[in-house]
Design an enzyme around this catalytic site. Structure first.
Site, PDB file in Angstrom:
ATOM      1  N   HIS A 117       0.822  -1.217   0.000  1.00 54.90           N
ATOM      2  CA  HIS A 117       0.000   0.000   0.000  1.00 54.90           C
ATOM      3  C   HIS A 117       0.852   1.261   0.000  1.00 54.90           C
ATOM      4  CE1 HIS A 117      -3.463  -2.517   1.917  1.00 54.90           C
ATOM      5  NE2 HIS A 117      -3.437  -2.619   0.603  1.00 54.90           N
ATOM      6  N   ASN A 211      -3.205 -13.434  15.386  1.00 49.44           N
ATOM      7  CA  ASN A 211      -4.080 -12.292  15.608  1.00 49.44           C
ATOM      8  C   ASN A 211      -4.779 -12.497  16.952  1.00 49.44           C
ATOM      9  OD1 ASN A 211      -6.247 -10.336  15.432  1.00 49.44           O
ATOM     10  ND2 ASN A 211      -5.929 -10.316  13.206  1.00 49.44           N
ATOM     11  N   ALA A 229       1.440 -10.037  18.015  1.00 50.15           N
ATOM     12  CA  ALA A 229       2.661 -10.275  17.228  1.00 50.15           C
ATOM     13  C   ALA A 229       3.891 -10.319  18.131  1.00 50.15           C
ATOM     14  CB  ALA A 229       2.821  -9.167  16.190  1.00 50.15           C
TER      15      ALA A 229
HETATM   16  C1  BV8 Z   1      -8.476  -1.512  -5.291  1.00 49.40           C
HETATM   17  C2  BV8 Z   1      -2.792   2.937   2.693  1.00 49.40           C
HETATM   18  C3  BV8 Z   1      -8.948  -1.702  -7.583  1.00 49.40           C
HETATM   19  C4  BV8 Z   1      -3.393   4.258   3.066  1.00 49.40           C
HETATM   20  C5  BV8 Z   1      -4.641   1.343   2.742  1.00 49.40           C
HETATM   21  C6  BV8 Z   1     -15.451   0.559  -3.719  1.00 49.40           C
HETATM   22  C7  BV8 Z   1     -14.676   1.340  -4.577  1.00 49.40           C
HETATM   23  C8  BV8 Z   1     -13.336   1.070  -4.809  1.00 49.40           C
HETATM   24  C9  BV8 Z   1     -12.747  -0.003  -4.193  1.00 49.40           C
HETATM   25  C10 BV8 Z   1     -13.521  -0.762  -3.353  1.00 49.40           C
HETATM   26  C11 BV8 Z   1     -14.858  -0.514  -3.103  1.00 49.40           C
HETATM   27  N1  BV8 Z   1     -15.325  -1.439  -2.206  1.00 49.40           N
HETATM   28  C12 BV8 Z   1     -14.326  -2.284  -1.881  1.00 49.40           C
HETATM   29  C13 BV8 Z   1     -13.253  -1.883  -2.575  1.00 49.40           C
HETATM   30  C14 BV8 Z   1     -11.968  -2.457  -2.524  1.00 49.40           C
HETATM   31  C15 BV8 Z   1     -11.192  -1.707  -1.446  1.00 49.40           C
HETATM   32  C16 BV8 Z   1     -11.448  -2.408  -0.117  1.00 49.40           C
HETATM   33  O1  BV8 Z   1     -10.954  -3.496   0.067  1.00 49.40           O
HETATM   34  N2  BV8 Z   1     -12.227  -1.778   0.768  1.00 49.40           N
HETATM   35  C17 BV8 Z   1     -12.526  -2.396   2.050  1.00 49.40           C
HETATM   36  C18 BV8 Z   1     -12.670  -1.315   3.102  1.00 49.40           C
HETATM   37  C19 BV8 Z   1     -13.778  -3.248   1.885  1.00 49.40           C
HETATM   38  N3  BV8 Z   1      -9.800  -1.797  -1.827  1.00 49.40           N
HETATM   39  C20 BV8 Z   1      -9.245  -0.825  -2.529  1.00 49.40           C
HETATM   40  O2  BV8 Z   1      -9.788   0.226  -2.812  1.00 49.40           O
HETATM   41  C21 BV8 Z   1      -7.846  -1.143  -2.999  1.00 49.40           C
HETATM   42  N4  BV8 Z   1      -7.742  -0.853  -4.395  1.00 49.40           N
HETATM   43  O3  BV8 Z   1      -9.284  -2.347  -5.011  1.00 49.40           O
HETATM   44  O4  BV8 Z   1      -8.201  -1.092  -6.584  1.00 49.40           O
HETATM   45  C22 BV8 Z   1     -10.197  -0.872  -7.742  1.00 49.40           C
HETATM   46  C23 BV8 Z   1     -10.058   0.450  -8.113  1.00 49.40           C
HETATM   47  C24 BV8 Z   1     -11.210   1.196  -8.320  1.00 49.40           C
HETATM   48  C25 BV8 Z   1     -12.478   0.621  -8.131  1.00 49.40           C
HETATM   49  C26 BV8 Z   1     -12.578  -0.705  -7.720  1.00 49.40           C
HETATM   50  C27 BV8 Z   1     -11.434  -1.460  -7.504  1.00 49.40           C
HETATM   51  C28 BV8 Z   1      -6.824  -0.291  -2.268  1.00 49.40           C
HETATM   52  C29 BV8 Z   1      -6.827  -0.642  -0.806  1.00 49.40           C
HETATM   53  C30 BV8 Z   1      -5.648   0.069  -0.128  1.00 49.40           C
HETATM   54  C31 BV8 Z   1      -6.165   1.126   0.823  1.00 49.40           C
HETATM   55  N5  BV8 Z   1      -5.023   1.710   1.548  1.00 49.40           N
HETATM   56  N6  BV8 Z   1      -3.565   1.876   3.330  1.00 49.40           N
HETATM   57  C32 BV8 Z   1      -3.093   4.609   4.490  1.00 49.40           C
HETATM   58  O5  BV8 Z   1      -2.491   3.798   5.241  1.00 49.40           O
HETATM   59  O6  BV8 Z   1      -3.469   5.726   4.872  1.00 49.40           O
HETATM   60  S1  BV8 Z   1      -5.480   0.115   3.504  1.00 49.40           S
HETATM   61  C33 BV8 Z   1      -5.335   0.189   5.203  1.00 49.40           C
HETATM   62  O7  BV8 Z   1      -6.070  -0.950   5.650  1.00 49.40           O
HETATM   63  C34 BV8 Z   1      -3.950   0.012   5.778  1.00 49.40           C
HETATM   64  O8  BV8 Z   1      -2.928  -0.188   4.834  1.00 49.40           O
HETATM   65  C35 BV8 Z   1      -4.103  -1.273   6.589  1.00 49.40           C
HETATM   66  O9  BV8 Z   1      -2.955  -1.986   6.709  1.00 49.40           O
HETATM   67  C36 BV8 Z   1      -5.083  -1.943   5.723  1.00 49.40           C
HETATM   68  C37 BV8 Z   1      -5.729  -3.203   6.137  1.00 49.40           C
HETATM   69  O10 BV8 Z   1      -6.138  -3.060   7.441  1.00 49.40           O
HETATM   70  P1  BV8 Z   1      -5.345  -3.954   8.511  1.00 49.40           P
HETATM   71  O11 BV8 Z   1      -3.883  -3.847   8.233  1.00 49.40           O
HETATM   72  O12 BV8 Z   1      -5.930  -5.299   8.507  1.00 49.40           O
HETATM   73  O13 BV8 Z   1      -5.615  -3.159   9.821  1.00 49.40           O
HETATM   74  P2  BV8 Z   1      -6.956  -3.189  10.681  1.00 49.40           P
HETATM   75  O14 BV8 Z   1      -6.910  -2.035  11.603  1.00 49.40           O
HETATM   76  O15 BV8 Z   1      -8.130  -3.393   9.765  1.00 49.40           O
HETATM   77  O16 BV8 Z   1      -6.828  -4.556  11.531  1.00 49.40           O
HETATM   78  C38 BV8 Z   1      -5.785  -4.683  12.479  1.00 49.40           C
HETATM   79  C39 BV8 Z   1      -5.757  -6.144  12.866  1.00 49.40           C
HETATM   80  O17 BV8 Z   1      -4.667  -6.331  13.760  1.00 49.40           O
HETATM   81  C40 BV8 Z   1      -7.012  -6.602  13.597  1.00 49.40           C
HETATM   82  O18 BV8 Z   1      -7.408  -7.874  13.073  1.00 49.40           O
HETATM   83  C41 BV8 Z   1      -6.547  -6.754  15.049  1.00 49.40           C
HETATM   84  O19 BV8 Z   1      -7.225  -7.818  15.713  1.00 49.40           O
HETATM   85  C42 BV8 Z   1      -5.109  -7.086  14.877  1.00 49.40           C
HETATM   86  N7  BV8 Z   1      -4.242  -6.680  15.988  1.00 49.40           N
HETATM   87  C43 BV8 Z   1      -4.410  -5.648  16.866  1.00 49.40           C
HETATM   88  N8  BV8 Z   1      -3.347  -5.606  17.711  1.00 49.40           N
HETATM   89  C44 BV8 Z   1      -2.495  -6.618  17.342  1.00 49.40           C
HETATM   90  C45 BV8 Z   1      -3.058  -7.296  16.251  1.00 49.40           C
HETATM   91  N9  BV8 Z   1      -2.461  -8.345  15.655  1.00 49.40           N
HETATM   92  C46 BV8 Z   1      -1.266  -8.751  16.165  1.00 49.40           C
HETATM   93  N10 BV8 Z   1      -0.658  -8.142  17.215  1.00 49.40           N
HETATM   94  C47 BV8 Z   1      -1.249  -7.083  17.826  1.00 49.40           C
HETATM   95  N11 BV8 Z   1      -0.640  -6.492  18.887  1.00 49.40           N
END
Ligand code: BV8
Ligand code: ZN
Length: 245
Positions: A117, A211, A229
């Site tokens: 990303h 996780n 982690a």
């Molecule tokens: C794409 C950079 C093709 C920015 C990030 C409608 C229109 C367009 C696209 C979409 C749409 N609907 C869905 C999509 C696809 C969309 C998507 O997936 N949306 C989701 C919300 C449903 N994806 C995209 O848009 C991607 N591009 O599809 O392009 C396209 C193009 C046009 C039209 C259609 C398709 C691009 C996605 C990239 C977005 N950018 N980051 C920034 O950082 O500011 S994503 C962002 O979320 C971060 O990078 C993060 O890493 C990522 C994923 O989240 P997680 O890393 O999993 O973090 P989260 O907080 O969710 O979870 C943390 C986890 O850790 C939890 O499970 C927790 O239990 C656990 N945890 C907590 N503490 C600990 C732990 N684990 C271990 N140890 C601990 N101590």
């Protein structure tokens, strides 16, 4: 030589003091939804607000150090690559893919993570895409591009933006050829990153999840370890190194 790949998400940086993406956003930013700010529309609607959100995140990351989880993954890479050195992407014994943009894996010693990303520290012009390098943390407004006058933005992949071809190619190469895929600290909600462990499963790999909570990936994997982690990875990495010995 069997290969191993690792996919990390925001959870691996939690023990370094960096708020996860979906966890409670702390302080000033608690009232904003990251999936609204991390979009081209969000930036164009309010460039100053989005720019300041990234400058705030950069200030948090600048103070953060890698934790035991990041270090364990760097140790795993060293152990596996020492045994089977190669510069050929197609036969790498280890590949790290991270969804995180904080750069902490590199700070921990990981040599060449796939930054799926993008990278929080780099910037480019929103209009002509010219690279703009780093910007001082006290700059409170998005700078103007010297080439075209457009707005400078962080070089991260926003929602609705496509992942770089190179990142996808490297990530698919890794998940299609690994025998073990370790998935750490991701809610497995964001695509296409969340599809990577499923590609590994379909290619016959063993997928191990770390996780503290269950995720949509949990029911699909052979091993899902409930823990953080920093707690789990040092011991698990020692086990994996012994397995690959
Ligand atoms: C794409 C950079 C093709 C920015 C990030 C409608 C229109 C367009 C696209 C979409 C749409 N609907 C869905 C999509 C696809 C969309 C998507 O997936 N949306 C989701 C919300 C449903 N994806 C995209 O848009 C991607 N591009 O599809 O392009 C396209 C193009 C046009 C039209 C259609 C398709 C691009 C996605 C990239 C977005 N950018 N980051 C920034 O950082 O500011 S994503 C962002 O979320 C971060 O990078 C993060 O890493 C990522 C994923 O989240 P997680 O890393 O999993 O973090 P989260 O907080 O969710 O979870 C943390 C986890 O850790 C939890 O499970 C927790 O239990 C656990 N945890 C907590 N503490 C600990 C732990 N684990 C271990 N140890 C601990 N101590
Ligand atoms: Zn420009």
């Amino acid at each position: 030589m069997p290969a191993l790949c690792v996919l990390t998400g925001a959870g691996i940086s939690a023990e370094s003091g960096i708020p996860t993406f979906r966890g409670a956003q702390s302080g000033l930013w608690a009232k904003y939804d990251p999936t609204q700010l991390a979009t081209p529309e969000g930036f164009r609607a309010n460039p100053t607000l989005v720019w300041r959100w990234y400058q705030w995140r950069r200030s948090v990351v600048a103070e953060a150090d890698p934790n035991a989880g990041h270090i364990a993954i760097a140790d795993l890479e060293i152990a596996l690559c020492e045994r089977a050195p190669t510069s050929d992407d197609a036969h790498r014994p280890f590949t790290l893919i991270t969804q995180n943009v904080d750069g902490l894996h590199r700070k921990a010693g990981s040599s060449d993570p796939v930054e799926f990303h993008g990278n929080l520290w780099e910037n480019h012009c929103d209009a002509c895409e010219r690279a703009a390098g780093r910007v001082a943390l006290d700059i409170e407004e998005p700078p103007a591009c010297p080439a075209c006058g457009g707005l400078i933005r962080p070089s991260v992949v926003w929602f609705g933006e496509t992942i770089s071809e190179r990142a996808i190619q490297r990530a698919l190469q890794a998940v299609q050829s690994c025998s073990i895929c370790l998935v750490v600290g991701t809610s497995s909600l964001v695509y296409p990153a969340a599809a990577l462990p499923q590609v590994a499963l379909e290619a016959g790999a063993e997928v191990i999840e770390v996780n503290p909570e269950a995720t949509p990936l949990t029911p699909l994997v052979s091993r899902s370890i409930r823990g953080t982690a920093g707690e789990v990875l040092p011991g698990l990495v020692a086990e994996l190194i012994a397995t690959f010995a």
